[in-house]
Design a protein around this motif. Sequence first.
Motif, PDB file in Angstrom:
ATOM      1  N   ILE A 186     -20.354   8.294 -17.302  1.00 33.73           N
ATOM      2  CA  ILE A 186     -21.434   8.881 -18.094  1.00 33.73           C
ATOM      3  C   ILE A 186     -20.898  10.150 -18.755  1.00 33.73           C
ATOM      4  O   ILE A 186     -20.334  11.008 -18.080  1.00 33.73           O
ATOM      5  CB  ILE A 186     -22.642   9.268 -17.205  1.00 33.73           C
ATOM      6  CG1 ILE A 186     -23.111   8.090 -16.377  1.00 33.73           C
ATOM      7  CG2 ILE A 186     -23.752   9.874 -18.048  1.00 33.73           C
ATOM      8  CD1 ILE A 186     -23.978   7.103 -17.063  1.00 33.73           C
ATOM      9  N   LEU A 192     -29.463   3.151 -13.038  1.00 31.97           N
ATOM     10  CA  LEU A 192     -29.811   3.874 -14.262  1.00 31.97           C
ATOM     11  C   LEU A 192     -30.548   2.991 -15.252  1.00 31.97           C
ATOM     12  O   LEU A 192     -30.262   1.800 -15.376  1.00 31.97           O
ATOM     13  CB  LEU A 192     -28.542   4.380 -14.947  1.00 31.97           C
ATOM     14  CG  LEU A 192     -27.887   5.598 -14.357  1.00 31.97           C
ATOM     15  CD1 LEU A 192     -26.621   5.917 -15.133  1.00 31.97           C
ATOM     16  CD2 LEU A 192     -28.801   6.787 -14.383  1.00 31.97           C
ATOM     17  N   LYS A 193     -31.478   3.610 -15.954  1.00 36.19           N
ATOM     18  CA  LYS A 193     -32.129   2.931 -17.076  1.00 36.19           C
ATOM     19  C   LYS A 193     -31.276   3.198 -18.303  1.00 36.19           C
ATOM     20  O   LYS A 193     -31.072   4.346 -18.690  1.00 36.19           O
ATOM     21  CB  LYS A 193     -33.524   3.516 -17.309  1.00 36.19           C
ATOM     22  CG  LYS A 193     -34.624   2.873 -16.560  1.00 36.19           C
ATOM     23  CD  LYS A 193     -35.918   3.507 -16.994  1.00 36.19           C
ATOM     24  CE  LYS A 193     -37.060   2.539 -16.944  1.00 36.19           C
ATOM     25  NZ  LYS A 193     -38.313   3.173 -17.373  1.00 36.19           N
ATOM     26  N   THR A 194     -30.756   2.143 -18.882  1.00 31.72           N
ATOM     27  CA  THR A 194     -29.937   2.311 -20.082  1.00 31.72           C
ATOM     28  C   THR A 194     -30.451   1.402 -21.177  1.00 31.72           C
ATOM     29  O   THR A 194     -31.131   0.413 -20.921  1.00 31.72           O
ATOM     30  CB  THR A 194     -28.456   1.971 -19.809  1.00 31.72           C
ATOM     31  OG1 THR A 194     -28.361   0.625 -19.368  1.00 31.72           O
ATOM     32  CG2 THR A 194     -27.849   2.906 -18.791  1.00 31.72           C
ATOM     33  N   ARG A 195     -30.104   1.779 -22.389  1.00 32.46           N
ATOM     34  CA  ARG A 195     -30.470   0.993 -23.561  1.00 32.46           C
ATOM     35  C   ARG A 195     -29.175   0.664 -24.291  1.00 32.46           C
ATOM     36  O   ARG A 195     -28.377   1.543 -24.610  1.00 32.46           O
ATOM     37  CB  ARG A 195     -31.404   1.817 -24.448  1.00 32.46           C
ATOM     38  CG  ARG A 195     -31.820   1.142 -25.721  1.00 32.46           C
ATOM     39  CD  ARG A 195     -32.903   1.924 -26.448  1.00 32.46           C
ATOM     40  NE  ARG A 195     -32.773   3.366 -26.395  1.00 32.46           N
ATOM     41  CZ  ARG A 195     -32.270   4.122 -27.377  1.00 32.46           C
ATOM     42  NH1 ARG A 195     -31.845   3.564 -28.486  1.00 32.46           N
ATOM     43  NH2 ARG A 195     -32.203   5.423 -27.262  1.00 32.46           N
ATOM     44  N   VAL A 251     -24.535   9.158 -22.422  1.00 36.15           N
ATOM     45  CA  VAL A 251     -24.066   7.840 -22.815  1.00 36.15           C
ATOM     46  C   VAL A 251     -23.229   7.239 -21.689  1.00 36.15           C
ATOM     47  O   VAL A 251     -22.372   7.914 -21.123  1.00 36.15           O
ATOM     48  CB  VAL A 251     -23.206   7.941 -24.107  1.00 36.15           C
ATOM     49  CG1 VAL A 251     -22.645   6.600 -24.488  1.00 36.15           C
ATOM     50  CG2 VAL A 251     -24.018   8.517 -25.244  1.00 36.15           C
ATOM     51  N   LYS A 252     -23.499   5.976 -21.369  1.00 34.28           N
ATOM     52  CA  LYS A 252     -22.692   5.237 -20.394  1.00 34.28           C
ATOM     53  C   LYS A 252     -21.643   4.460 -21.174  1.00 34.28           C
ATOM     54  O   LYS A 252     -21.977   3.649 -22.034  1.00 34.28           O
ATOM     55  CB  LYS A 252     -23.568   4.284 -19.586  1.00 34.28           C
ATOM     56  CG  LYS A 252     -22.810   3.425 -18.602  1.00 34.28           C
ATOM     57  CD  LYS A 252     -23.771   2.481 -17.889  1.00 34.28           C
ATOM     58  CE  LYS A 252     -23.045   1.473 -17.055  1.00 34.28           C
ATOM     59  NZ  LYS A 252     -23.968   0.468 -16.493  1.00 34.28           N
ATOM     60  N   VAL A 310     -28.225   6.375 -21.932  1.00 38.77           N
ATOM     61  CA  VAL A 310     -28.946   6.595 -20.675  1.00 38.77           C
ATOM     62  C   VAL A 310     -30.290   7.197 -20.993  1.00 38.77           C
ATOM     63  O   VAL A 310     -30.381   8.213 -21.710  1.00 38.77           O
ATOM     64  CB  VAL A 310     -28.145   7.521 -19.728  1.00 38.77           C
ATOM     65  CG1 VAL A 310     -28.929   7.786 -18.462  1.00 38.77           C
ATOM     66  CG2 VAL A 310     -26.792   6.920 -19.422  1.00 38.77           C
ATOM     67  N   GLU A 311     -31.360   6.576 -20.506  1.00 38.18           N
ATOM     68  CA  GLU A 311     -32.712   7.059 -20.810  1.00 38.18           C
ATOM     69  C   GLU A 311     -33.287   7.851 -19.663  1.00 38.18           C
ATOM     70  O   GLU A 311     -32.888   7.763 -18.552  1.00 38.18           O
ATOM     71  CB  GLU A 311     -33.634   5.879 -21.144  1.00 38.18           C
ATOM     72  CG  GLU A 311     -33.183   5.195 -22.411  1.00 38.18           C
ATOM     73  CD  GLU A 311     -34.015   3.980 -22.756  1.00 38.18           C
ATOM     74  OE1 GLU A 311     -34.586   3.355 -21.848  1.00 38.18           O
ATOM     75  OE2 GLU A 311     -34.095   3.670 -23.954  1.00 38.18           O
ATOM     76  N   GLU A 346     -23.830   2.351 -23.870  1.00 40.26           N
ATOM     77  CA  GLU A 346     -25.255   2.283 -23.609  1.00 40.26           C
ATOM     78  C   GLU A 346     -25.793   3.699 -23.570  1.00 40.26           C
ATOM     79  O   GLU A 346     -25.120   4.617 -23.086  1.00 40.26           O
ATOM     80  CB  GLU A 346     -25.536   1.593 -22.266  1.00 40.26           C
ATOM     81  CG  GLU A 346     -25.039   0.172 -22.196  1.00 40.26           C
ATOM     82  CD  GLU A 346     -25.115  -0.366 -20.785  1.00 40.26           C
ATOM     83  OE1 GLU A 346     -26.246  -0.661 -20.331  1.00 40.26           O
ATOM     84  OE2 GLU A 346     -24.059  -0.465 -20.152  1.00 40.26           O
ATOM     85  N   SER A 389     -17.147   2.284 -15.475  1.00 39.83           N
ATOM     86  CA  SER A 389     -18.066   3.039 -16.329  1.00 39.83           C
ATOM     87  C   SER A 389     -18.020   4.516 -16.009  1.00 39.83           C
ATOM     88  O   SER A 389     -17.674   4.918 -14.900  1.00 39.83           O
ATOM     89  CB  SER A 389     -19.505   2.553 -16.125  1.00 39.83           C
ATOM     90  OG  SER A 389     -19.622   1.220 -16.504  1.00 39.83           O
TER      91      SER A 389
END
Length: 168
Positions: free
Chosen positions: A126, A67-70, A114-115, A167-168, A165, A124
Amino acid sequence: KIMKKNIIIVSFVLLITILLSFSNKTKHGFIREASLFDTVKKKDSLRLLDSIKVVDSIRISDSIANLKTRFYKKNVEASHYADKFNGRRTASGKVFHNNNYTAAHKTLKFGTKVKVTNIANNKSVIVTITDRGPFTRHREIDMAKKPFLEISHNKGRAPLRVNIEIVE
């Protein structure tokens, strides 16, 4: 007076039409969730819809590494909803159930994925933001019970220390 009344009626109909068009849009990759304007006659229909969302959430969490996360916040408190909130409407208008992968946050937009990672055991999950809160000082996120228990290390006792984080 008649002209003013007609303008008000036309404005109201236009507003309702615009609101309905927003509620029926689908999010890319996910099944459209029931809106306030959809009629659901049986609770079983809601459970079926919820189970579809759970399958999507589990499928996503199986590939969490991809996953792409920020990064959002580190080492914050997370808690879970009490059972008494089952069946009540959330701030977003959706019906809350403790088996859904949903959460409450004070500022994140509704629908944000959100993760949430437990710092103690690195598990974790989501969740989707569907409500406002928690309204307890120093708490950052309030999750439904099922995802909370999945990452819990202390038999589900709240609060947990987590990293969050987006999730994007």
